[in-house]
Design an enzyme around this catalytic site. Structure first.
Site, PDB file in Angstrom:
ATOM      1  CG  ASP A  89      15.118  35.548 -11.641  1.00  0.00           C
ATOM      2  OD1 ASP A  89      14.887  34.353 -10.827  1.00  0.00           O
ATOM      3  OD2 ASP A  89      15.614  35.677 -10.821  1.00  0.00           O
ATOM      4  CB  ALA A  97      10.726  41.556 -13.963  1.00  0.00           C
ATOM      5  N   GLY A 116      12.775  38.414  -8.818  1.00  0.00           N
ATOM      6  CA  GLY A 116      13.181  39.107 -10.463  1.00  0.00           C
ATOM      7  C   GLY A 116      13.291  40.188 -11.025  1.00  0.00           C
ATOM      8  CB  SER A 117      13.105  43.474  -9.354  1.00  0.00           C
ATOM      9  OG  SER A 117      14.561  43.844  -8.861  1.00  0.00           O
TER      10      SER A 117
HETATM   11  C1  MEV Z   1      18.039  33.469  -8.096  1.00  0.00           C
HETATM   12  O1  MEV Z   1      16.585  33.541  -7.968  1.00  0.00           O
HETATM   13  C2  MEV Z   1      18.032  31.361  -7.569  1.00  0.00           C
HETATM   14  C3  MEV Z   1      19.183  31.168  -8.181  1.00  0.00           C
HETATM   15  O2  MEV Z   1      18.714  30.096  -8.754  1.00  0.00           O
HETATM   16  C4  MEV Z   1      20.443  31.864  -8.877  1.00  0.00           C
HETATM   17  C5  MEV Z   1      20.412  31.383 -10.010  1.00  0.00           C
HETATM   18  O3  MEV Z   1      19.380  30.643 -10.769  1.00  0.00           O
HETATM   19  O4  MEV Z   1      20.899  32.061 -11.521  1.00  0.00           O
HETATM   20  C6  MEV Z   1      20.129  31.134  -6.289  1.00  0.00           C
END
Ligand code: MEV
Length: 303
Positions: free
Chosen positions: A137, A96, A92-93
């Site tokens: 995220d 963030a 999640g950089s």
């Molecule tokens: C990526 O960290 C997570 C995914 O589900 C994509 C998203 O939620 O946007 C693969």
């Protein structure tokens, strides 16, 4: 100078399925990205960081521009970035660094942004740069803690849990989230009657996990099932599986891919013997980190 920070995240349950409206559970981790901002006398935006954070520059630039649009005010900025975890690794950089930049920019301009707006703007930055992204995220890095996310309703709910002792294993190279999300979409387009039930079952695992987490019970079994279904969606790699199976053998109660897959990271749920799991992953050439849940989201560090 103003410094803001925002935590990285792991997805405990529901990645990829969340793109199709299924719920997900994600947690902020005790590793942060720091963004420091100073005003300039011209109207340029100059970004600096240690070399490996260059991938974050488009997010930082878009975050500063979006904050200017939101506040109706702009000025030149010197921005420097620092991180406690590897960028572009699935932790999640991007979200963030976006959220920390928005918070630092608004604070430098003497304005307050509420958490809801911060999460919304962070999500807009991700969409601008990547084309598409779920709210996962940007929500987790803004609010911190463990979040249950219902994307269809744009609802995020903090779940109260005991600490969740995790080991993260990084393969050294992240997959492209955009590409992996697209691959899953193509698989679904080819076999909708097969892939839709998998996506829906992942949603079911997330719902069961929410209950299990609230009752402070073992989530390992559900993580293992979730891993199998992510493999079925084609986002696994041989290396990720090697880490997952070795971590389980070394005492992890559960282990799975976390994030988009195709490289990037796996997580292991390890209430005991964390050191053993760390050394097994390192022995396989991975970067292993013990992480715990961070209850605080984005915050001002200085300024
Ligand atoms: C990526 O960290 C997570 C995914 O589900 C994509 C998203 O939620 O946007 C693969």
């Amino acid at each position: 100078m103003v410094t803001a920070s925002a935590p990285g995240k792991v997805i405990l349950f529901g990645e990829h399925a969340v793109v199709y409206g299924e719920p997900a559970i994600a947690a902020a981790i005790d590793k942060r990205i720091f963004v420091s901002i100073e005003g300039r006398s011209d109207d340029e935006i100059i970004i600096t960081s240690s070399h490996e954070l260059r991938d974050g520059y488009p997010y930082v630039k878009a975050a500063a521009e979006l904050t200017f649009e939101y506040l109706g005010n702009r000025q030149g900025l010197d921005i420097s970035i620092d991180a406690e975890f590897p960028p572009a690794s699935g932790l999640g950089s991007s979200a963030a660094v976006s959220v920390a930049t928005i918070l630092a920019t608004a604070t430098l301009l003497g304005r307050e942004v509420g958490l809801k707006d911060l999460a919304r703007l962070g999500h807009q930055v991700e969409k601008r740069v990547q084309g598409s992204a779920s709210i996962t995220d940007s929500s987790v890095t803004t609010f911190g803690g463990v979040l249950f996310i219902k994307p269809r309703l744009e609802i995020t709910e903090k779940i109260k849990t005991a600490n969740i002792p995790l080991v993260v294993g990084y393969t050294g190279k992240g997959g492209s989230t955009k590409e992996l999300v697209n691959n899953v979409r193509m698989l679904r387009d080819s076999y909708p009657e097969v892939v839709d039930p998998i996506i829906h079952t992942i949603g079911g695992i997330t719902l069961a996990a929410k209950k299990t987490l609230k009752e402070e019970e073992d989530i390992g079994g559900l993580m293992n099932i979730n891993h199998g279904l992510l493999e079925a969606l084609g986002v696994g790699t041989a290396r990720l599986s090697q880490y997952v199976y070795s971590a389980r053998k070394a005492g992890a109660l559960g282990a799975k891919i976390t994030g988009a897959g195709g490289g990037g990271c796996m997580i292991a749920y390890v209430p005991q013997n964390q050191d053993e799991v760390v050394s097994v992953i390192e022995g396989l050439g991975g970067l292993a980190m013990k992480v715990s849940i961070e209850s605080e989201g984005a915050r001002i560090e200085r300024g």
